[in-house]
Write an enzyme that holds these catalytic residues in place. Structure first.
Site, PDB file in Angstrom:
ATOM      1  CE  LYS A   1      -3.109  -3.017   0.145  1.00  0.00           C
ATOM      2  NZ  LYS A   1      -3.648  -3.493  -1.112  1.00  0.00           N
TER       3      LYS A   1
ATOM      4  CD  GLU B   1      -3.525   7.433   3.905  1.00  0.00           C
ATOM      5  OE1 GLU B   1      -4.684   7.208   4.290  1.00  0.00           O
ATOM      6  OE2 GLU B   1      -3.080   7.053   2.816  1.00  0.00           O
ATOM      7  CE  LYS B   2      -6.857  16.020   9.670  1.00  0.00           C
ATOM      8  NZ  LYS B   2      -6.443  16.812  10.841  1.00  0.00           N
TER       9      LYS B   2
ATOM     10  CE  LYS C   1     -16.211  -2.683  -0.738  1.00  0.00           C
ATOM     11  NZ  LYS C   1     -15.418  -3.018  -1.926  1.00  0.00           N
TER      12      LYS C   1
ATOM     13  CD  GLU D   1      -7.069  -1.120   0.208  1.00  0.00           C
ATOM     14  OE1 GLU D   1      -6.477  -0.669   1.198  1.00  0.00           O
ATOM     15  OE2 GLU D   1      -7.650  -2.210   0.226  1.00  0.00           O
TER      16      GLU D   1
ATOM     17  NE  ARG E   1     -11.386  -8.409  -4.579  1.00  0.00           N
ATOM     18  CZ  ARG E   1     -10.956  -7.540  -3.669  1.00  0.00           C
ATOM     19  NH1 ARG E   1      -9.667  -7.390  -3.435  1.00  0.00           N
ATOM     20  NH2 ARG E   1     -11.813  -6.814  -2.966  1.00  0.00           N
TER      21      ARG E   1
ATOM     22  CB  VAL F   1     -18.342  -9.125  -4.185  1.00  0.00           C
ATOM     23  CG1 VAL F   1     -19.801  -9.496  -3.924  1.00  0.00           C
ATOM     24  CG2 VAL F   1     -17.401 -10.091  -3.482  1.00  0.00           C
TER      25      VAL F   1
ATOM     26  NE  ARG G   1     -20.676  -7.362  -1.235  1.00  0.00           N
ATOM     27  CZ  ARG G   1     -19.358  -7.382  -1.084  1.00  0.00           C
ATOM     28  NH1 ARG G   1     -18.811  -8.192  -0.180  1.00  0.00           N
ATOM     29  NH2 ARG G   1     -18.588  -6.604  -1.807  1.00  0.00           N
TER      30      ARG G   1
HETATM   31  C1  MV4 Z   1      -9.005   5.620   5.657  1.00  0.00           C
HETATM   32  C2  MV4 Z   1     -10.111   6.125   6.352  1.00  0.00           C
HETATM   33  C3  MV4 Z   1     -10.031   7.418   6.824  1.00  0.00           C
HETATM   34  N1  MV4 Z   1      -8.907   8.145   6.635  1.00  0.00           N
HETATM   35  N2  MV4 Z   1      -7.923   6.383   5.462  1.00  0.00           N
HETATM   36  C4  MV4 Z   1     -10.568   1.145   5.457  1.00  0.00           C
HETATM   37  C5  MV4 Z   1     -10.380   0.074   4.438  1.00  0.00           C
HETATM   38  C6  MV4 Z   1      -9.201   0.476   3.645  1.00  0.00           C
HETATM   39  N3  MV4 Z   1      -9.417   0.141   2.277  1.00  0.00           N
HETATM   40  C7  MV4 Z   1      -9.061   1.946   3.860  1.00  0.00           C
HETATM   41  N4  MV4 Z   1      -9.957   2.295   4.908  1.00  0.00           N
HETATM   42  C8  MV4 Z   1     -10.055   3.562   5.377  1.00  0.00           C
HETATM   43  N5  MV4 Z   1      -8.997   4.378   5.169  1.00  0.00           N
HETATM   44  C9  MV4 Z   1      -7.884   7.613   5.964  1.00  0.00           C
HETATM   45  N6  MV4 Z   1      -6.790   8.337   5.802  1.00  0.00           N
HETATM   46  C10 MV4 Z   1     -11.228   5.311   6.532  1.00  0.00           C
HETATM   47  C11 MV4 Z   1     -11.191   4.023   6.055  1.00  0.00           C
HETATM   48  C12 MV4 Z   1     -12.371   3.235   6.301  1.00  0.00           C
HETATM   49  C13 MV4 Z   1     -13.139   2.731   5.268  1.00  0.00           C
HETATM   50  C14 MV4 Z   1     -12.804   2.929   3.939  1.00  0.00           C
HETATM   51  C15 MV4 Z   1     -13.576   2.401   2.927  1.00  0.00           C
HETATM   52  C16 MV4 Z   1     -14.698   1.659   3.265  1.00  0.00           C
HETATM   53  C17 MV4 Z   1     -15.027   1.442   4.549  1.00  0.00           C
HETATM   54  C18 MV4 Z   1     -14.262   1.966   5.583  1.00  0.00           C
HETATM   55  C19 MV4 Z   1     -14.633   1.743   6.893  1.00  0.00           C
HETATM   56  C20 MV4 Z   1     -13.880   2.252   7.903  1.00  0.00           C
HETATM   57  C21 MV4 Z   1     -12.744   2.991   7.615  1.00  0.00           C
END
Ligand code: MV4
Length: 447
Positions: free
Chosen positions: A116, A200-201, A237, A288, A292, A295, A338
């Protein structure tokens, strides 16, 4: 085009891939565990081989068995589906060394994006917005404090080898940050064998919006617009939709263009998803890449009219993309629920067992992607998803009504499912107004 491929997966996605292959005239070799023996979808494959006991680690995750089945089955390619080996770069490399096409990105692109921190650095190079934070990996607790004082609390410590919410820690002050860095390192080292972390913030109440992309082996990269996946619980999800509600056309265009730039910079091929979070002001930040098929790919298929699985197989076999960016238009609105064998009244506890009765909804714009049937026993060994209910309508409002109608028709007896919670979510005024974020479900119904 391939003559024959192996499907290294089970359940609804194995069935989905078999269906695409049948339409393409490609023969299929299925694999199954002892728990899945006799599943009717296996009859739709040209051949099916048992590769081991119920536990995934003894069957669907056994690289040597999957590969030797591919050799015996004389296939030219393997479709990994999602989960299991889909993002395993080592498996991808083994396929290459055995001269079997992996239907997905190259091992190099997969490895790079699987890290990442590297993905975040590449995003910066490609001028894709990232959340303000550390310039690469954290080398000490002191540098974490320095960055945090620059950007301000709250901050999020993320494991470079993590993803999908694994290995993240929020910190509100200096002391908590020092502890978060230490704990995140230890956890990441134990879970992934890589303790590197970055900062990260912390974006509060973000929406999760992801862009579907496809790239061929001739340098063509296109996006298929976005999905909003904010309705989730503990990183699982529950509902996905396209287009994302409350997203301005400007933001949509620049997010999709950013996703394409990143995919080009990564030399990525095949289908992929670029995940962003969108803050309350409408700013988007790269999070990120999911290397792939996902779903929730059907909502994109419904609004674009493009079969993503067929597209994956075609581009893997070397065909150029049959459509250009300007051919990909969004039509109407699609929503997916889902349907999991889980009891929403009991904290989403898994509810495996025999489905005694199954009545599937239908009608215009209703799709149910499922391997389940009346008499099917949901195994406790695998993911609890038993089907995906997808609707497609001219407007979001109509899609919500259609989904509520379809959920009312859906009858599943013998096990508990997430369907009653879906009805509550789709009936909620905040959902109707598109005022949703990744904390909505937990805030409204509890964690
Ligand atoms: C974050 C965030 C808030 N701030 N990054 C969670 C899964 C991963 N793919 C990245 N995620 C997050 N990154 C920063 N800087 C909040 C989340 C996050 C989230 C992101 C996407 C879908 C659901 C989530 C649930 C909780 C937190």
């Amino acid at each position: 085009m391939y003559k024959r491929i192996l499907i290294a997966n089970r359940g609804e996605i194995a069935l989905r891939i078999i269906r695409a292959c049948r339409e393409l005239g490609v023969e299929t070799v299925a694999i199954f565990s002892e728990a899945d023996r006799g599943a009717p979808y296996l009859e739709l494959a040209d051949e099916a081989y048992c590769i081991g006991p119920a536990r995934s680690s003894d069957s669907y995750l056994k690289i040597d068995r999957v590969i030797s089945t591919a050799e015996v089955g004389n296939v030219q390619a393997i479709h990994p589906g999602y989960g299991f080996l889909a993002e395993n770069a080592h498996f991808n490399e083994v396929c290459r060394s055995c001269k079997i096409d992996f239907i997905g990105p190259s091992p190099e692109a997969m490895k790079m994006l699987g890290d990442k921190n590297q993905a975040r650095n590449l995003a910066r190079q490609a001028e894709v917005p990232v959340v303000p934070g550390s310039d690469g990996l954290l080398d000490s607790e002191d540098s974490a404090l320095t960055v945090a004082h620059e950007i301000g609390f709250p901050v999020l410590v993320k494991a470079s080898a993590g993803g999908g919410g694994k290995g993240m820690r929020v910190a509100l002050n200096d002391l908590a940050l020092k502890q978060a860095v230490q704990q995140a390192r230890i956890e990441a080292e134990a879970a992934f064998g890589d303790g590197s972390v970055y900062l990260e913030k912390y974006v509060q109440r973000p929406r999760h919006v992801e862009v579907q992309v496809v790239a061929d082996h001739h340098g063509n990269v296109v996006h298929l617009w976005e999905r909003d996946c904010s309705l989730q619980r503990r990183h699982q999800k529950l509902v996905e939709e396209s287009p994302a509600p409350q997203l301005s056309d400007d933001t949509r265009q620049s997010m999709c263009a950013a996703a394409v730039r990143l995919i080009q910079a990564a030399d990525y091929t095949n289908a992929g998803t670029v995940e962003f979070i969108v803050d309350t002001e409408g700013n988007f930040y790269f999070i990120e890449v999911n290397a792939r098929i996902q779903v929730e790919h059907p909502v994109t298929e419904m609004v674009t009219g493009i079969d993503l699985i067929k597209t994956q197989i075609r581009v893997a076999s070397g065909e150029p993309l049959a459509f250009a960016q300007e051919d990909i238009q969004l039509h109407g609105a699609a929503i997916e629920c889902r349907i999991n064998a889980e009891d929403p009244a009991k904290n989403f506890r898994p509810s495996p067992g025999r489905i005694e009765q199954l009545i599937v909804p239908g009608g215009l714009g209703v799709r149910f992607d499922s391997h389940a049937y009346a008499g099917y026993t949901v195994s406790p060994f695998y993911d609890s998803m038993i089907g995906k209910l997808i609707v497609h309508q001219p407007t979001r409002e109509e899609a919500i009504s259609c989904m509520l109608r379809a959920l009312a028709e859906l009858q599943i007896e013998g096990i508990r499912t997430t369907a009653p919670r879906h009805v509550e979510m789709l009936n909620h005024s905040a959902f109707a107004e598109g005022r949703i974020d990744t904390n909505f479900v937990e805030r409204t119904w509890g964690g």
